[in-house]
Design an enzyme around this catalytic site. Structure first.
Site, mmCIF file in Angstrom:
data_model
loop_
_atom_site.group_PDB
_atom_site.id
_atom_site.type_symbol
_atom_site.label_atom_id
_atom_site.label_comp_id
_atom_site.label_asym_id
_atom_site.label_seq_id
_atom_site.Cartn_x
_atom_site.Cartn_y
_atom_site.Cartn_z
ATOM 1 N N LYS A 141 0.885 -1.177 0.000
ATOM 2 C CA LYS A 141 0.000 0.000 0.000
ATOM 3 C C LYS A 141 0.915 1.218 0.000
ATOM 4 C CE LYS A 141 -3.659 2.284 2.713
ATOM 5 N NZ LYS A 141 -4.702 2.125 3.722
ATOM 6 N N GLU B 295 -3.738 6.883 1.508
ATOM 7 C CA GLU B 295 -4.147 7.171 2.888
ATOM 8 C C GLU B 295 -2.952 7.406 3.808
ATOM 9 O OE1 GLU B 295 -6.887 3.923 3.827
ATOM 10 O OE2 GLU B 295 -8.513 5.111 2.967
ATOM 11 N N ARG C 98 -13.567 10.663 -6.376
ATOM 12 C CA ARG C 98 -12.694 9.605 -5.863
ATOM 13 C C ARG C 98 -12.788 8.315 -6.687
ATOM 14 N NH1 ARG C 98 -12.873 7.552 0.457
ATOM 15 N NH2 ARG C 98 -12.276 5.407 -0.018
ATOM 16 N N LYS D 164 -9.454 -3.288 -5.661
ATOM 17 C CA LYS D 164 -10.647 -3.752 -4.961
ATOM 18 C C LYS D 164 -11.762 -3.997 -5.975
ATOM 19 C CE LYS D 164 -9.496 -1.373 -0.668
ATOM 20 N NZ LYS D 164 -9.916 -0.491 0.431
ATOM 21 N N ASP E 193 -14.671 1.667 -2.187
ATOM 22 C CA ASP E 193 -14.023 1.048 -1.031
ATOM 23 C C ASP E 193 -14.881 -0.021 -0.365
ATOM 24 O OD1 ASP E 193 -12.443 0.407 1.057
ATOM 25 O OD2 ASP E 193 -12.448 2.379 2.018
ATOM 26 N N GLU F 109 -16.254 -5.040 6.990
ATOM 27 C CA GLU F 109 -16.061 -3.697 7.528
ATOM 28 C C GLU F 109 -17.293 -2.808 7.357
ATOM 29 O OE1 GLU F 109 -12.750 -1.632 5.794
ATOM 30 O OE2 GLU F 109 -13.274 0.262 6.756
ATOM 31 N N HIS G 82 -21.302 4.569 1.201
ATOM 32 C CA HIS G 82 -20.519 5.268 2.223
ATOM 33 C C HIS G 82 -21.362 6.186 3.096
ATOM 34 C CE1 HIS G 82 -16.732 6.158 4.030
ATOM 35 N NE2 HIS G 82 -16.044 5.613 3.055
ATOM 36 N N TRP H 87 -13.976 12.078 2.557
ATOM 37 C CA TRP H 87 -14.157 11.229 3.739
ATOM 38 C C TRP H 87 -15.497 11.539 4.400
ATOM 39 C CZ3 TRP H 87 -8.602 11.590 6.360
ATOM 40 C CH2 TRP H 87 -7.709 10.816 5.597
HETATM 41 C C1 BDP Z 1 -10.441 1.012 4.045
HETATM 42 C C2 BDP Z 1 -10.280 0.687 5.500
HETATM 43 C C3 BDP Z 1 -8.885 0.944 5.983
HETATM 44 C C4 BDP Z 1 -7.899 0.264 5.061
HETATM 45 C C5 BDP Z 1 -8.126 0.699 3.639
HETATM 46 C C6 BDP Z 1 -7.240 -0.058 2.664
HETATM 47 O O1 BDP Z 1 -11.186 1.470 6.229
HETATM 48 O O2 BDP Z 1 -8.783 0.442 7.292
HETATM 49 O O3 BDP Z 1 -6.601 0.560 5.451
HETATM 50 O O4 BDP Z 1 -9.447 0.417 3.278
HETATM 51 O O5 BDP Z 1 -7.744 -0.960 2.014
HETATM 52 O O6 BDP Z 1 -11.667 0.475 3.643
HETATM 53 O O7 BDP Z 1 -6.066 0.249 2.526
#
Ligand code: BDP
Length: 662
Positions: free
Chosen positions: A277, A281, A326, A350, A355, A383, A511, A533
């Site tokens: 990663k 973020e 996004r 993904k 997300d 999640e 979201h 966010w």
């Molecule tokens: C988001 C999650 C976060 C992860 C991120 C990811 O909230 O905790 O670090 O994805 O996939 O959905 O990197």
């Protein structure tokens, strides 16, 4: 009925209930022969010795030579089969011989035989017909990895089932014996990789001390056919190596990674590779130095290549400088890099472009990078789908993604064919699932969440299996072979994803969850530092209507899809209801295909979310007495909580959105 705690997962091996089948199995299985001497062969023996007497209710001795009708499990195949099977494929075949009938479970390797042994056991567990078996099975996707978001302190990011199974602090001196059961479960569904740590990586994952710990786990996993992967911290050369840069184009940096790779492979000769990663973020990455994702991925790939390792470079990036929408960022960033990656790099996306939401359209990247093998990342841990409170069977959601047609090379260019490599002729292929396991006695928090671990493995092996077939297998193995029970539970599972979507985010909403922990509703949330966010960013409710305009007159995210999807999504008339508010800002009084206005439809959907949970609760209640009391009570309690939360979603969302409706 004896209480059960769920620890045994789908490997319960209760005695076969159908008397005809039982007689058939007893007749066919007088003895077991496992000729191999490897650690894997020992695992096969132990599993068969545990399972067969329990399933059959009679002793089934292990012997050196077949005695009577026998099961023979081991690596030995004919030259012709050798090529067809690959490394992990297996055959199960019946032969008649003078001494008795034989069932051979074979493959090129002991690992393949282990996969075949579990397949054979599954046939008995679901009480299938084993006469005249002649089957060949090989994985459609090469790397099938569970990604654990486990931290070194034992916590798990987005984990809802206790703490990390690894017990880092005890390694390498002590290995929790439970990890053997984890490995058995993974092996039984064909998973072949385990990424040990969180993608939000702690730099210390690559210290000599931690690598010793990882090596201890790798040694345990090896005979189960599981390779270990790690998520490195991109700026490790600075943090651990004392360099003044982590620029991937800097030779000192590259050689630091080369030495690190050598160190890893000395300890873990079959190390799988890195999942990264970067520039996402807040994680460091190549862009910190003006270099690209390709520069970063390739540098790591070069360090791993001499040892056979791969890089899973995550495409979960959304830099506002790239696009204000996004959903468009990753595709805009990665498509220009197509063709620049080393052969041992996967770009990992993904399933959807935002997300891991309850429902998203498939990620447009899957139709847009033909020169780069793309890994599909699914989130098994729920999640955004009610965590370990909600009963949600994800098999259906994943099938929808896998079967989505990207139209990249014309009709039939499904995401599944992109991911398995067949569409773009890539020999390498990979699928990753963010694990939902933890130290809870039942592994996944919710008994039904075990189904998602199971379904991930089964689909990773063979994405052509239907969600229903997988559910059927899992129910029989986990709960009961009683057809009435199977039917009832299947009805619950097969509607459960749509119920979750209706509960939280119907019609393409996304979201709306509470900030940070992502459980429960908060559509009005607008307090975050970054626009994207905030929940109001995603739904854009106002007096005109609801939804994110990603049409050609809005952000034009539709342009990232191929025709005819682009046109279909672009038009309010043809956009499927399930994506309506994903792609359009829709007037409150707009009439949907149902004849209802948007506002009416929204109310109907939120009500359907509640009703769906009520239905599951009623079905489950009807199973009392046919399921052991302990697990029955546990699931009942969860359903009760889920119902309360679904009502809260309905109320909160309708109150909130209702303010805008004139
Ligand atoms: C988001 C999650 C976060 C992860 C991120 C990811 O909230 O905790 O670090 O994805 O996939 O959905 O990197």
């Amino acid at each position: 009925m004896n209480n059960e705690d769920g620890y045994e997962l789908w490997l319960r091996y209760r005695q076969v209930s159908d008397t005809e089948r039982l007689a058939q199995y007893r007749h066919a299985l007088n003895s077991i022969v496992v000729p191999g001497a490897s650690a894997t062969a020992a695992i096969i023996k132990a599993e068969l010795a545990r399972a067969l007497p329990a399933l059959l209710g009679v002793p089934v001795p292990l012997s050196h030579e077949p005695v009577g009708n026998a099961l023979v499990v081991g690596a030995s195949v004919s030259e012709a089969d050798r090529r067809r099977l690959g490394e992990e494929g297996f055959l199960i075949r019946c032969h008649q011989s003078e001494g008795g009938d034989r069932i051979f479970v074979t493959g090129n390797t002991d690992i393949a035989a282990l996969r075949g042994a579990f397949h054979f056991l599954r046939l008995l567990q679901i009480e299938g017909d084993i006469r005249g078996l002649d089957l060949l099975s090989r994985p459609r996707i090469q790397h099938r990895i569970l990604a654990h978001w486990d931290n070194l302190d034992g916590s798990i990011e987005r984990g809802y089932a206790g703490r990390s199974l690894w017990h880092w602090e005890e390694l390498p001196a002590r290995i929790d014996p439970r990890i053997h059961d984890y490995a058995r479960a993974c092996a039984s569904i064909g998973i072949n990789g385990v990424c040990l740590n969180n993608v939000n990586a702690d730099p210390r994952i690559l210290t000599a001390e931690t690598l010793e710990k990882a090596a201890a786990l790798a040694a345990l996993f090896r005979p189960y056919g599981l390779r270990v992967y790690l998520s490195p911290f991109f700026a490790a050369p600075m943090v651990l190596g004392g360099l003044d840069s982590s620029d991937p184009r800097d030779l000192a940096v590259a050689s630091w990674w080369q030495r690190k790779a050598e160190e890893i492979y000395r300890l873990i000769p079959d190390f799988g590779g890195f999942q990264v990663k970067a520039n996402s973020e807040g994680q460091p990455g190549p862009q910190d130095y003006g270099a690209t994702h390709a520069d970063g991925a390739n540098m790591l790939a070069d360090a791993l290549a001499p040892h056979g390792g791969i890089v899973l470079w995550r495409a979960f990036v959304y830099d506002v400088a790239i696009d204000a929408d996004r959903a468009k960022c990753a595709t805009k960033e990665f498509v220009p890099l197509d063709g620049q990656f080393r052969p041992n790099v996967f770009v990992q996306a993904k399933n959807g472009p935002i997300d891991f939401q309850p429902r998203e359209p498939f990620h447009p990247l899957f139709g847009a990078m033909r020169h780069t093998p793309l890994a599909l990342e699914l989130q098994i841990t729920q999640e955004y789908l009610g965590q370990s409170v909600y009963l949600v069977y994800l098999g259906e959601m994943w099938k929808e993604v896998l079967e989505s047609d990207t139209y990249a090379e014309g009709p039939g260019s499904t995401v599944a064919r992109v991911v398995d490599g067949s569409l773009n002729h890539h020999a390498a292929s990979c699928i990753v699932g963010v694990a939902n396991t933890g130290s809870d006695r039942n592994w996944c928090g919710h008994h039904f969440a075990q189904a998602n671990w199971y379904a991930f493995g089964r689909l990773a092996w063979d994405h052509t299996l239907s969600a229903e077939t997988i559910a059927d297998e899992w129910i029989r193995m986990t709960w009961s072979n009683d057809q009435a029970v199977v039917n009832a539970i299947k009805t619950m599972m097969l509607g459960s994803w749509q119920t979750c979507v209706n509960t939280m985010t119907p019609l393409g909403l996304h979201h709306l969850m509470q900030e940070g922990h992502h459980y429960g509703p908060d559509p009005g949330f607008n307090g975050a530092r970054r626009a994207d966010w905030n929940n109001v960013y995603f739904h854009r409710a106002d007096s005109m209507g609801l939804g994110f305009d990603r049409s050609s007159t809005g952000s034009n995210a539709v342009s990232q899809y191929h025709s005819p999807l682009r046109e279909q999504f672009d038009s309010l008339e043809t956009c499927p209801d399930k994506y309506l508010l994903w792609f359009h800002h829709v007037p409150w009084d707009y009439r949907l295909r149902s004849g209802r206005t948007l506002w009416e439809e929204l109310q109907m959907r939120y009500a359907a979310g509640v009703a769906g949970v009520e239905r599951m609760r009623a079905i489950w209640a009807s199973l009392q007495g046919r399921i052991d009391p302990q697990r029955h009570t546990h699931v009942s309690q969860r359903l009760e909580q889920q119902l309360g939360n679904a009502r809260l979603w309905r109320q909160t969302c309708l109150d909130y959105f209702g303010q805008f409706v004139r």
